[in-house]
Design a protein around this motif. Structure first.
Motif, mmCIF file in Angstrom:
data_model
loop_
_atom_site.group_PDB
_atom_site.id
_atom_site.type_symbol
_atom_site.label_atom_id
_atom_site.label_comp_id
_atom_site.label_asym_id
_atom_site.label_seq_id
_atom_site.Cartn_x
_atom_site.Cartn_y
_atom_site.Cartn_z
ATOM 1 N N ILE A 53 -39.605 -28.655 -31.316
ATOM 2 C CA ILE A 53 -39.042 -30.001 -31.107
ATOM 3 C C ILE A 53 -40.113 -30.929 -30.533
ATOM 4 O O ILE A 53 -40.260 -32.090 -30.963
ATOM 5 C CB ILE A 53 -37.830 -29.928 -30.155
ATOM 6 N N ARG A 103 -37.025 -31.695 -35.895
ATOM 7 C CA ARG A 103 -35.696 -32.139 -35.488
ATOM 8 C C ARG A 103 -34.655 -31.104 -35.911
ATOM 9 O O ARG A 103 -34.862 -30.359 -36.883
ATOM 10 C CB ARG A 103 -35.366 -33.498 -36.109
ATOM 11 N N ALA A 118 -31.457 -32.366 -27.740
ATOM 12 C CA ALA A 118 -31.574 -31.626 -29.003
ATOM 13 C C ALA A 118 -31.345 -30.137 -28.780
ATOM 14 O O ALA A 118 -30.660 -29.465 -29.584
ATOM 15 C CB ALA A 118 -32.962 -31.868 -29.615
#
Length: 611
Positions: A388, A393, A526
């Motif tokens: 990341i 992503r 994320a």
């Protein structure tokens, strides 16, 4: 004319000649001899008495010094809600005065230990004769003749040794104490220094330990329990043998009736009301040991410490209950003999629960802080985080097919290759080949190791691609702590167990390291998103809790030797490890199975208790 004959007169036999009385000169010689013998015997008696006194008193401690003798500093730990967790050292409570105590408290001790306390001068001759007659009649020792003052002398100055010398020394010291202090002062000293079992000295420490109240709030029944302890502190310890403690308390209440302290009806009512609060969990001993080991130089070495810890007593109880239940049922069937659980507050690092094994009494080894094991796929968050940070992503694609690195070909278990999947799916389903490819995108094994170290894992880390599959050894506490940035927006925390520290009642500055930003909030978001997918549709589905947002990651090592689940829920990061101390393989136990279910069970039990 015949001649008249005179009658014969019978003469009395001559008396034996009387013994001549000893001459006055002989008597005068004998008197000095008796005097000399008397003086000689007196002198030798005094010499013998002096020698005996020296023999018994040559190693007699100086009372003035003994009153100020040093002792082991006490450490008392309480949970976040104030419940007692553990004590160590010589535990003394607050110093109490007679006027601060209910009259029945000192009266209970006098009634059972020394009814003639206010009538003798340290040695009770009548009591000793009565005890001797009772012991001879019974053929064994059934009664003691020691006074409270003698007991105080023994407790303050002497060892428990049973010998004539110690008994004589005890008597000499008792006489000294009686000459030095008033009866009220002696009783006050006794109540503050008498040993009452479990490392407690004094009435206040024992009241707090056994009943959770200060001495000034003791009921007559509770006072009777404590007054019964000096005879045999171990045998009548309420924590060890509550039934024996109650039986002994009934004896004390009877003595209180005989001495007029209580009416018979009141004594019976007090006996019926005696009960003991539940003892603190012994399984919290792993947490207490960990906290105690971490004090180091933060506190004065000779001061009593009171530590208010970060432990959540309700959560700790839920951890212990559910861990034991699982190991005794499903775990036993699957060949699992041990487990460990750690829960920390994600925002601060405060440790809220810790179980270092199944039973602290059988094994105080802390599997949460001392055992280093491979985490398997529970290490993958650091691999994916490195990716990341390199620009990947969660929605990006990654190949999940076979990969060969210099002859090394990681497998995917039961995963059937789809060609390409999203990074999020690769994380949720713990696809090994995808993780290795993401490690390469992130910059290799060294980069992944650096990321893990930044978040709190100490290492060392492998320098080859196997790091992506979790071959670095970690402790459960370190792994849980390193997950905290994923839950708190990107800040690294240090685990700590002390919220407040006091030494002799004075606060001591105790500032755990503050959170430090180590990853961006976007990166943390994320990672949390991918962890939530793991619980929603991936390998961690068994950890889902209705009505609660749960995220996490599973981990399983080769041959099912270790099974992990590290989860995030309700502001906590909680880690589970299941396995065997000798690394014996379990029967099909993976991180998404029993560990994930245990995570769910603990949270549901905790919520059900009103947390």
């Amino acid at each position: 004319m015949p001649r008249a004959v005179a009658p014969r007169v019978r003469r009395a036999p001559a008396a034996a000649p009387a013994r001549p009385a000893p001459p006055a000169r002989s008597r005068r010689r004998l008197a000095p001899r008796f005097f000399r013998w008397a003086v000689t015997l007196t002198v030798w008696g005094l010499v013998a008495g002096f020698v005996a006194l020296i023999f018994f008193a040559w190693d007699l401690p100086r009372p003035e010094d003994a009153l100020a003798a040093t002792r082991r500093p006490a450490i008392t730990m309480v949970a976040a809600n104030g419940a007692l967790l553990s004590t160590s050292g010589d535990l003394y409570g607050e110093t109490v005065r007679l006027r601060d105590l209910p009259p029945h408290v000192p009266a209970a001790f006098v009634a059972i230990e020394d009814r003639r306390f206010r009538d003798h001068m340290g040695l009770d001759v009548i009591g000793m004769i009565r005890a001797a007659v009772a012991n001879v009649t019974a053929g064994r020792v059934v009664q003691g003749g020691s006074t409270l003052t003698q007991q105080l002398a023994k407790n303050l100055f002497l060892t428990p040794e049973r010998s004539l010398r110690r008994k004589v020394q005890e008597a000499l010291l008792a006489l000294w104490l009686e000459a030095r202090f008033t009866k009220d002062e002696l009783l006050t000293i006794y109540l503050n220094r008498v040993y009452l079992g479990a490392g407690t000295f004094g009435i206040d420490a024992a009241a707090r330990l056994y009943f959770g109240v200060p001495a000034r709030r003791l009921t007559p029944g509770q006072a009777a329990v404590l007054a019964g302890l000096p005879k045999a502190p171990s045998r009548y310890n309420p924590r060890v043998n509550p039934s024996a403690a109650v039986d002994r308390a009934i004896e004390v209440l009877g003595a209180m009736v005989e001495t007029g302290v209580l009416p018979a009806a009141a004594a019976m009512a007090e006996a019926e009301r005696i009960h003991f609060p539940p003892a603190p969990s012994r399984d919290a001993g792993w947490f207490a040991d960990w906290v105690r080991d971490g004090i180091g130089d933060h506190a004065p070495p000779t001061s009593d410490l009171l530590l208010r810890t970060t432990l959540d007593a309700r959560l700790q109880a839920a951890v212990e209950l559910r861990l034991e239940a699982m190991l005794a049922s499903q775990g036993r069937a699957a060949g699992v003999s041990q487990g460990a659980v750690v829960a920390i507050e994600a925002a601060s690092g405060a440790v809220r629960a810790m179980a270092g094994g199944r039973d602290y009494r059988r094994s105080p080894f802390n599997r949460a802080t001392q055992a280093r094991r491979q985490p398997g796929s529970a290490f993958k968050p650091f691999v994916f985080l490195a990716a990341i940070e390199a620009g990947v992503r969660p929605d990006d694609g990654v190949a999940d097919g076979p990969i060969n690195l210099g002859g090394w070909t990681p497998g995917n278990g039961n995963w059937r290759s789809r060609g390409e999947i999203t990074v999020e799916d690769a994380f949720a389903h713990s696809v090994n080949t995808a993780a290795v490819r993401l490690m390469q995108r992130a910059g290799g094994a060294r980069k992944v190791g650096a990321v893990a170290q930044r978040l709190g894992l100490p290492g060392p880390f492998p320098r080859d691609a196997s790091i992506a599959l979790g071959t670095a050894e970690v402790t459960l506490l370190d792994l849980v702590t390193a997950y905290a940035p994923f839950a708190n927006g990107g800040r690294r925390v240090a685990p700590f167990g002390i919220a407040e520290m006091r030494a002799e009642g004075r606060p001591i500055a105790w500032l755990p390291p503050g959170p430090t930003p180590v990853i961006t909030a976007d990166a943390a978001e994320a990672m949390r998103r991918m962890m939530a997918a793991t619980v929603a549709r991936g390998t961690g589905r068994a950890a889902a809790v209705s009505g609660l947002a749960v995220a996490g990651k599973t981990g399983t090592t080769q041959d099912n030797r270790d099974a992990w689940f590290i989860g995030i829920a309700g502001g906590l990061v909680m880690g589970i490890w299941l396995g065997n101390d000798d690394a014996t393989p379990m029967e099909g136990v993976a991180g998404g199975g029993l560990p994930a279910r245990l995570f769910r069970d603990i949270l549901e039990t905790h919520r059900g208790r009103g947390a």
